[in-house]
Scaffold this motif. Sequence first.
Motif, mmCIF file in Angstrom:
data_model
loop_
_atom_site.group_PDB
_atom_site.id
_atom_site.type_symbol
_atom_site.label_atom_id
_atom_site.label_comp_id
_atom_site.label_asym_id
_atom_site.label_seq_id
_atom_site.Cartn_x
_atom_site.Cartn_y
_atom_site.Cartn_z
ATOM 1 N N VAL A 1 0.735 5.071 1.780
ATOM 2 C CA VAL A 1 -0.011 5.605 3.168
ATOM 3 C C VAL A 1 0.666 6.852 2.897
ATOM 4 O O VAL A 1 2.298 7.080 3.019
ATOM 5 C CB VAL A 1 0.459 4.657 4.550
ATOM 6 N N GLU A 2 -0.026 7.882 3.452
ATOM 7 C CA GLU A 2 0.250 8.939 3.697
ATOM 8 C C GLU A 2 0.177 9.926 4.679
ATOM 9 O O GLU A 2 -0.956 9.435 5.757
ATOM 10 C CB GLU A 2 -0.377 10.340 2.760
ATOM 11 N N SER A 3 0.039 9.957 5.942
ATOM 12 C CA SER A 3 0.525 10.550 7.204
ATOM 13 C C SER A 3 0.771 11.138 7.629
ATOM 14 O O SER A 3 2.174 11.899 6.997
ATOM 15 C CB SER A 3 0.301 9.133 8.603
ATOM 16 N N LEU A 4 1.164 11.982 8.853
ATOM 17 C CA LEU A 4 1.977 13.014 9.666
ATOM 18 C C LEU A 4 3.561 12.870 9.572
ATOM 19 O O LEU A 4 4.187 13.801 9.400
ATOM 20 C CB LEU A 4 1.551 13.581 10.841
ATOM 21 N N GLY A 5 3.784 11.822 9.447
ATOM 22 C CA GLY A 5 4.652 11.124 9.521
ATOM 23 C C GLY A 5 5.316 11.490 8.570
ATOM 24 O O GLY A 5 7.135 10.875 8.257
ATOM 25 N N SER B 1 5.195 10.134 4.320
ATOM 26 C CA SER B 1 4.640 9.178 3.198
ATOM 27 C C SER B 1 5.765 8.217 2.558
ATOM 28 O O SER B 1 6.252 8.794 2.679
ATOM 29 C CB SER B 1 4.110 10.029 1.421
ATOM 30 N N ASP C 1 1.048 -1.703 -0.085
ATOM 31 C CA ASP C 1 -0.516 0.202 -0.067
ATOM 32 C C ASP C 1 0.759 1.374 0.270
ATOM 33 O O ASP C 1 2.436 1.376 0.820
ATOM 34 C CB ASP C 1 -0.753 -0.132 1.306
ATOM 35 N N GLN D 1 4.001 0.501 1.946
ATOM 36 C CA GLN D 1 3.889 0.175 3.587
ATOM 37 C C GLN D 1 3.361 -1.503 2.927
ATOM 38 O O GLN D 1 2.321 -1.476 2.226
ATOM 39 C CB GLN D 1 3.134 0.728 4.313
#
Length: 112
Positions: free
Chosen positions: A85-89, A91, A83, A94
């Motif tokens: 994944v884009e997050s605050l930490g 992208s 996948d 994964q």
Amino acid sequence: MDNPAADITLTPAAAKRVAAIAAKQQKPAILRLAVEGGGCSGFQYRFGLADAPEPDDTVTETDGVSLVVDDISLDLVRGSAVDFVESLGGSAFQVTNPNAASGCGCGSSFSI
């Protein structure tokens, strides 16, 4: 290759990201997933664009984008999903790996 789609999958979000990267680099939309020894948990995932599948690769396709995995790596990631994944930490690609007994905080290393 009995049923490569059951061996490993590429999510639409990951396929879209691979297509964007490949277009920017003027390369085919082929993502290679390999597993190498190392990392903080024993094995680590390595991603890169490929020019073409190798003869021993398992190939699965999503939205016109191919995911290729060599036979040795496939044994360690069979049944997984790749996948994006884009997050605050940040992208990143994964791997959701049902074979992993444990992982690490960075998400790029695992053990069996």
